[in-house]
Design a protein around this motif. Structure first.
Motif, PDB file in Angstrom:
ATOM      1  N   UNK A 231      -4.626   2.794   4.329  1.00 55.52           N
ATOM      2  CA  UNK A 231      -4.188   2.163   3.089  1.00 55.52           C
ATOM      3  C   UNK A 231      -5.309   1.240   2.618  1.00 55.52           C
ATOM      4  N   UNK A 232      -5.984   1.612   1.526  1.00 53.35           N
ATOM      5  CA  UNK A 232      -7.149   0.870   1.039  1.00 53.35           C
ATOM      6  C   UNK A 232      -6.747  -0.028  -0.118  1.00 53.35           C
ATOM      7  N   UNK A 233      -6.895  -1.343   0.091  1.00 51.94           N
ATOM      8  CA  UNK A 233      -6.453  -2.321  -0.897  1.00 51.94           C
ATOM      9  C   UNK A 233      -7.654  -3.058  -1.486  1.00 51.94           C
ATOM     10  N   UNK A 234      -7.644  -3.240  -2.802  1.00 45.51           N
ATOM     11  CA  UNK A 234      -8.738  -3.915  -3.498  1.00 45.51           C
ATOM     12  C   UNK A 234      -8.791  -5.376  -3.086  1.00 45.51           C
ATOM     13  N   UNK A 235      -9.985  -5.852  -2.763  1.00 49.52           N
ATOM     14  CA  UNK A 235     -10.156  -7.173  -2.177  1.00 49.52           C
ATOM     15  C   UNK A 235      -9.706  -8.300  -3.115  1.00 49.52           C
ATOM     16  N   UNK A 236      -9.869  -8.135  -4.426  1.00 52.74           N
ATOM     17  CA  UNK A 236      -9.419  -9.192  -5.344  1.00 52.74           C
ATOM     18  C   UNK A 236      -7.895  -9.250  -5.371  1.00 52.74           C
ATOM     19  N   UNK A 237      -7.238  -8.092  -5.343  1.00 57.54           N
ATOM     20  CA  UNK A 237      -5.772  -8.091  -5.220  1.00 57.54           C
ATOM     21  C   UNK A 237      -5.356  -8.810  -3.942  1.00 57.54           C
ATOM     22  N   UNK A 238      -6.064  -8.520  -2.861  1.00 53.66           N
ATOM     23  CA  UNK A 238      -5.767  -9.152  -1.573  1.00 53.66           C
ATOM     24  C   UNK A 238      -5.963 -10.661  -1.647  1.00 53.66           C
ATOM     25  N   UNK A 265      -0.854  -4.276   1.423  1.00 56.55           N
ATOM     26  CA  UNK A 265      -1.452  -2.975   1.198  1.00 56.55           C
ATOM     27  C   UNK A 265      -0.968  -2.427  -0.131  1.00 56.55           C
ATOM     28  N   UNK A 266      -1.318  -1.188  -0.406  1.00 55.53           N
ATOM     29  CA  UNK A 266      -0.921  -0.568  -1.667  1.00 55.53           C
ATOM     30  C   UNK A 266       0.369   0.219  -1.548  1.00 55.53           C
ATOM     31  N   UNK A 267       0.727   0.584  -0.307  1.00 58.06           N
ATOM     32  CA  UNK A 267       1.880   1.454  -0.107  1.00 58.06           C
ATOM     33  C   UNK A 267       1.527   2.931  -0.162  1.00 58.06           C
ATOM     34  N   UNK A 268       0.220   3.230  -0.232  1.00 56.57           N
ATOM     35  CA  UNK A 268      -0.226   4.621  -0.332  1.00 56.57           C
ATOM     36  C   UNK A 268      -1.380   4.850   0.638  1.00 56.57           C
ATOM     37  N   UNK A 269      -1.332   5.956   1.346  1.00 57.57           N
ATOM     38  CA  UNK A 269      -2.409   6.299   2.255  1.00 57.57           C
ATOM     39  C   UNK A 269      -3.422   7.228   1.605  1.00 57.57           C
ATOM     40  N   UNK A 300      -4.203   7.837  13.719  1.00 58.14           N
ATOM     41  CA  UNK A 300      -4.166   8.941  12.763  1.00 58.14           C
ATOM     42  C   UNK A 300      -3.875   8.469  11.347  1.00 58.14           C
ATOM     43  N   UNK A 301      -2.843   7.657  11.210  1.00 54.97           N
ATOM     44  CA  UNK A 301      -2.376   7.300   9.875  1.00 54.97           C
ATOM     45  C   UNK A 301      -1.757   5.909   9.891  1.00 54.97           C
ATOM     46  N   UNK A 302      -2.010   5.155   8.850  1.00 56.30           N
ATOM     47  CA  UNK A 302      -1.388   3.835   8.699  1.00 56.30           C
ATOM     48  C   UNK A 302      -1.392   3.448   7.227  1.00 56.30           C
ATOM     49  N   UNK A 303      -0.219   3.199   6.679  1.00 50.97           N
ATOM     50  CA  UNK A 303      -0.150   2.622   5.341  1.00 50.97           C
ATOM     51  C   UNK A 303       1.077   1.725   5.247  1.00 50.97           C
ATOM     52  N   UNK A 304       1.018   0.781   4.334  1.00 46.51           N
ATOM     53  CA  UNK A 304       1.969  -0.330   4.298  1.00 46.51           C
ATOM     54  C   UNK A 304       3.182  -0.037   3.434  1.00 46.51           C
ATOM     55  N   UNK A 305       4.241  -0.735   3.756  1.00 47.01           N
ATOM     56  CA  UNK A 305       5.342  -0.955   2.823  1.00 47.01           C
ATOM     57  C   UNK A 305       5.204  -2.398   2.353  1.00 47.01           C
ATOM     58  N   UNK A 306       4.675  -2.627   1.146  1.00 43.73           N
ATOM     59  CA  UNK A 306       4.418  -3.993   0.686  1.00 43.73           C
ATOM     60  C   UNK A 306       5.581  -4.619  -0.085  1.00 43.73           C
TER      61      UNK A 306
END
Length: 339
Positions: A231-238, A265-269, A300-306
């Motif tokens: 799950x790749x999140x934009x640093x300014x959003x973070x 996170x974004x909620x998307x992998x 293998x996989x990791x993405x958030x439920x934000x």
């Protein structure tokens, strides 16, 4: 209101300092420059019009930290100061435990003695290991991390929980997924020392010719294209999430302990190959790569439920993967102009 930002010239720290200043906070930075550069301080001033107070020392030096607290009326802290290279942590475990935990404890000693609250801890989704179900929310069981780095994050969370309960303090633990991107100005961004440990800086350096090829570690994962998913999140959003979490702590008038935990996170992998292709599309460049064997310890996989962060902080990630990757290339061009 003065906020102490440790590691404030680093990647996430510098972006958060910008957002804090833009939100009206006074910022005091302590950074030992072990994974950052002094020119970032000037660039923060160029972006915001205000230069933060800066102290260049190691937080393990308690006597110097005490002087900072005596010189400023600190009313909160965002703690980014930590060694963070997963591979290096396996080779230098004692150094990682000492640096990441002793510095945290020194700050908490100052908070305890001065009855300060409002502490935000930079944690990581690594505390979940390979979760059994997706997406990962805050109730997902924690697993012992594979790396010493991950263990220091999990230990830090436990130390802070005990601190909050014992002294009735307010703590926010922010578990990041995978921060990427750079400030829209192109003047601050991720600045890896040596060979990058993270995917996007390696992609950036490969596209610019600093590296010959990108190594993709494994194409036989049980994912759509065989490469690992994150799950790749934009640093300014973070960075904006830190300001939202800080404001929530400050506004809480209760006299009891507060321990807030949020997945950011974004909620998307997105798979490794999807990131590479998105970078190429966003910047009209080519990223040569080679497939290598899997690395030990990679999940293998990791993405958030934000959803919790959106509900309680009024925050959510708003920037697309391609737009985030476009800012990376602008940052690389800025770095090239400095050489």
């Amino acid at each position: 209101m003065a906020i102490l930002v440790t590691g404030g010239l680093g990647y996430i720290g510098s972006h958060t300092v910008v957002e804090l200043i833009n939100s009206g906070f006074d910022v005091v930075i302590v950074d030992d420059l072990s994974n950052s550069e002094r020119f970032i301080l000037n660039n923060i001033e160029e972006i915001t019009g205000k230069k933060p107070v800066f102290y260049p020392f190691d937080l393990k030096r308690r006597e110097l930290l005490t002087q900072v607290f005596e010189a400023h009326k600190i009313e909160g802290c965002i703690n980014f100061a930590a060694s963070k290279a997963v591979g290096e942590s396996q080779i230098k475990p004692v150094d990682y435990y000492e640096n990441n935990l002793f510095s945290l404890i020194n700050i908490l000693q100052e908070f305890k003695e001065r009855e300060i609250s409002n502490f935000i801890f930079s944690s990581s989704c690594t505390v979940y290991g390979q979760a059994d179900t997706m997406p990962i929310d805050e109730n997902t069981p924690l697993k012992m991390p594979e790396s010493v780095y991950g263990k220091t994050k999990q230990m830090g969370e436990e130390i802070l929980a005990d601190f909050a309960k014992a002294y009735n303090r307010k703590i926010s633990i922010l578990r990041y997924f995978n921060p990427i991107g750079a400030h829209p100005s192109g003047k601050i961004g991720e600045l890896p020392i040596g060979i990058p440990n993270n995917l996007v800086p390696y992609v950036m350096q490969t596209a610019s010719g600093v590296r010959d090829k990108l190594s993709i570690w494994g194409d036989d994962y049980p994912t759509e294209d065989g490469t690992a998913v994150r799950d790749y999140i934009y640093v300014v959003d973070l960075a904006k999430a830190h300001v939202a979490a800080l404001k929530k702590l400050i506004e809480d008038q209760s006299s009891e302990a507060v321990i807030d935990t949020y997945n950011l996170g974004t909620g998307k992998g997105s798979s490794v190959l999807e990131v590479v292709k998105a970078f190429e599309n966003a910047n009209n460049v080519e990223v040569p790569y080679q497939i290598c064997e899997r690395r030990d310890g990679d999940i293998t996989i990791a993405y958030a439920n934000p959803a919790k962060a959106e509900k309680e902080l009024g925050w959510k990630s708003e920037t697309s993967l391609e737009e985030s990757l476009r800012t990376v290339w602008e940052w690389q061009k800025y770095l090239n102009s400095r050489n």
